[in-house]
Design an enzyme around this catalytic site. Structure first.
Site, PDB file in Angstrom:
ATOM      1  N   TYR A  98      38.815  22.286  44.671  1.00 34.60           N
ATOM      2  CA  TYR A  98      38.802  22.828  46.036  1.00 34.60           C
ATOM      3  C   TYR A  98      39.661  21.975  46.991  1.00 34.60           C
ATOM      4  CZ  TYR A  98      34.969  25.749  44.344  1.00 34.60           C
ATOM      5  OH  TYR A  98      34.216  26.650  43.635  1.00 34.60           O
TER       6      TYR A  98
ATOM      7  N   GLU B  58      29.667  26.597  48.817  1.00 33.53           N
ATOM      8  CA  GLU B  58      28.840  25.411  48.613  1.00 33.53           C
ATOM      9  C   GLU B  58      29.152  24.821  47.254  1.00 33.53           C
ATOM     10  OE1 GLU B  58      26.763  28.135  49.721  1.00 33.53           O
ATOM     11  OE2 GLU B  58      26.357  27.393  51.751  1.00 33.53           O
TER      12      GLU B  58
HETATM   13  C1  LIG Z   1      35.102  23.729  38.227  1.00 34.18           C
HETATM   14  C2  LIG Z   1      35.748  24.695  37.230  1.00 34.18           C
HETATM   15  C3  LIG Z   1      35.551  26.131  37.740  1.00 34.18           C
HETATM   16  C4  LIG Z   1      37.251  24.390  37.145  1.00 34.18           C
HETATM   17  O1  LIG Z   1      37.878  25.361  36.312  1.00 34.18           O
HETATM   18  P1  LIG Z   1      39.292  25.099  35.601  1.00 34.18           P
HETATM   19  O2  LIG Z   1      39.837  26.416  35.187  1.00 34.18           O
HETATM   20  O3  LIG Z   1      39.140  24.073  34.542  1.00 34.18           O
HETATM   21  O4  LIG Z   1      40.168  24.490  36.788  1.00 34.18           O
HETATM   22  P2  LIG Z   1      41.770  24.494  36.850  1.00 34.18           P
HETATM   23  O5  LIG Z   1      42.333  24.305  35.475  1.00 34.18           O
HETATM   24  O6  LIG Z   1      42.241  25.689  37.618  1.00 34.18           O
HETATM   25  O7  LIG Z   1      42.008  23.161  37.701  1.00 34.18           O
HETATM   26  C5  LIG Z   1      42.775  23.149  38.890  1.00 34.18           C
HETATM   27  C6  LIG Z   1      42.727  21.746  39.460  1.00 34.18           C
HETATM   28  O8  LIG Z   1      41.378  21.359  39.768  1.00 34.18           O
HETATM   29  C7  LIG Z   1      41.169  19.965  39.467  1.00 34.18           C
HETATM   30  N1  LIG Z   1      40.245  19.832  38.341  1.00 34.18           N
HETATM   31  C8  LIG Z   1      39.717  20.819  37.574  1.00 34.18           C
HETATM   32  N2  LIG Z   1      38.889  20.301  36.637  1.00 34.18           N
HETATM   33  C9  LIG Z   1      38.909  18.964  36.812  1.00 34.18           C
HETATM   34  C10 LIG Z   1      38.261  17.886  36.154  1.00 34.18           C
HETATM   35  N3  LIG Z   1      37.448  18.085  35.097  1.00 34.18           N
HETATM   36  N4  LIG Z   1      38.497  16.624  36.594  1.00 34.18           N
HETATM   37  C11 LIG Z   1      39.323  16.397  37.640  1.00 34.18           C
HETATM   38  N5  LIG Z   1      39.983  17.395  38.298  1.00 34.18           N
HETATM   39  C12 LIG Z   1      39.768  18.648  37.888  1.00 34.18           C
HETATM   40  C13 LIG Z   1      42.530  19.446  39.082  1.00 34.18           C
HETATM   41  O9  LIG Z   1      43.179  19.034  40.274  1.00 34.18           O
HETATM   42  C14 LIG Z   1      43.190  20.685  38.503  1.00 34.18           C
HETATM   43  O10 LIG Z   1      44.580  20.630  38.516  1.00 34.18           O
HETATM   44  P3  LIG Z   1      45.384  19.924  37.281  1.00 34.18           P
HETATM   45  O11 LIG Z   1      44.756  20.440  36.009  1.00 34.18           O
HETATM   46  O12 LIG Z   1      46.780  20.395  37.493  1.00 34.18           O
HETATM   47  O13 LIG Z   1      45.152  18.461  37.463  1.00 34.18           O
HETATM   48  C15 LIG Z   1      35.140  24.543  35.806  1.00 34.18           C
HETATM   49  O14 LIG Z   1      35.131  23.170  35.465  1.00 34.18           O
HETATM   50  C16 LIG Z   1      33.720  25.090  35.660  1.00 34.18           C
HETATM   51  O15 LIG Z   1      33.525  26.278  35.368  1.00 34.18           O
HETATM   52  N6  LIG Z   1      32.714  24.218  35.851  1.00 34.18           N
HETATM   53  C17 LIG Z   1      31.295  24.606  35.709  1.00 34.18           C
HETATM   54  C18 LIG Z   1      30.888  25.591  36.783  1.00 34.18           C
HETATM   55  C19 LIG Z   1      31.200  25.069  38.187  1.00 34.18           C
HETATM   56  O16 LIG Z   1      31.040  23.913  38.487  1.00 34.18           O
HETATM   57  N7  LIG Z   1      31.640  26.012  39.053  1.00 34.18           N
HETATM   58  C20 LIG Z   1      31.983  25.714  40.425  1.00 34.18           C
HETATM   59  C21 LIG Z   1      30.730  25.727  41.254  1.00 34.18           C
HETATM   60  S1  LIG Z   1      31.081  25.501  42.984  1.00 34.18           S
END
Ligand SMILES: CC(C)(COP(=O)(O)OP(=O)(O)OC[C@H]1O[C@@H](n2cnc3c(N)ncnc32)[C@H](O)[C@@H]1OP(=O)(O)O)[C@@H](O)C(=O)NCCC(=O)NCCS
Length: 145
Positions: free
Chosen positions: A113, A101
């Site tokens: 995702y 979710e």
């Molecule tokens: C969502 C979250 C887990 C992403 O973690 P992350 O390590 O920064 O993600 P990644 O670096 O592996 O990103 C992989 C891809 O996701 C997408 N992405 C990640 N963050 C993004 C952002 N802020 N804006 C747009 N695309 C994004 C991009 O396609 C990215 O690839 P790219 O960097 O080559 O463009 C992080 O922002 C987080 O912890 N957020 C708060 C908690 C949360 O929302 N958890 C998920 C609940 S379902």
């Protein structure tokens, strides 16, 4: 990035990381982590000091319990690596489908995702709070690795 499976002894580290990524009311304390780690079918992956992923598997279906990356470590592929490794582990353990979710307004997570092949499988109205909806996303795990 150091990525490994986490155990009960990592509950405090998992909670500390979770607290960096979620607002106070939504962060999971050490006790919650400890309880989850003790449940059958739960796997935790830890990217040391950077992020965590908790998964739960039941028969051939699995779900993401939580995913969090510390703000300073974002956009470096930590979440993607956690999910890719988690999906390999799940597939090896017989899971065929992964569900999660995600808040409809969580654009970073939705982008993450979508990039990993998840598709919308339903909507959970008022899932987080009144007026805060979630998407149910799903991805097949066949052919992983
Ligand atoms: C969502 C979250 C887990 C992403 O973690 P992350 O390590 O920064 O993600 P990644 O670096 O592996 O990103 C992989 C891809 O996701 C997408 N992405 C990640 N963050 C993004 C952002 N802020 N804006 C747009 N695309 C994004 C991009 O396609 C990215 O690839 P790219 O960097 O080559 O463009 C992080 O922002 C987080 O912890 N957020 C708060 C908690 C949360 O929302 N958890 C998920 C609940 S379902």
């Amino acid at each position: 990035m150091r990525l490994r499976q986490a155990g009960l002894e990592d509950a405090a580290a998992l909670a500390a990381l979770h607290a960096t990524a979620f607002p106070p009311g939504e962060a999971w304390p050490e006790g919650t982590m400890r309880s989850l780690l003790g449940l059958p079918g739960v796997t935790a992956l830890l990217a040391e000091g950077e992020g965590l992923l908790l998964l739960r598997q039941a028969a051939d279906e699995a779900e993401v319990l939580t995913l969090a990356v510390r703000p300073e470590a974002r956009r470096q592929g930590v979440a993607r690596a956690l999910l890719e490794t988690g999906m390999l582990l799940l597939a090896a353990a017989g899971a065929r489908r992964l569900l999660l979710e995600v808040a409809a307004e969580n654009a970073p997570a939705m982008a993450l995702y979508a990039g990993l092949g998840f598709a919308r499988a339903g909507e959970r109205r008022n899932y987080y709070a009144p007026g805060r909806h979630a998407w149910l996303l799903a991805r097949a795990l066949e052919g992983e690795g």
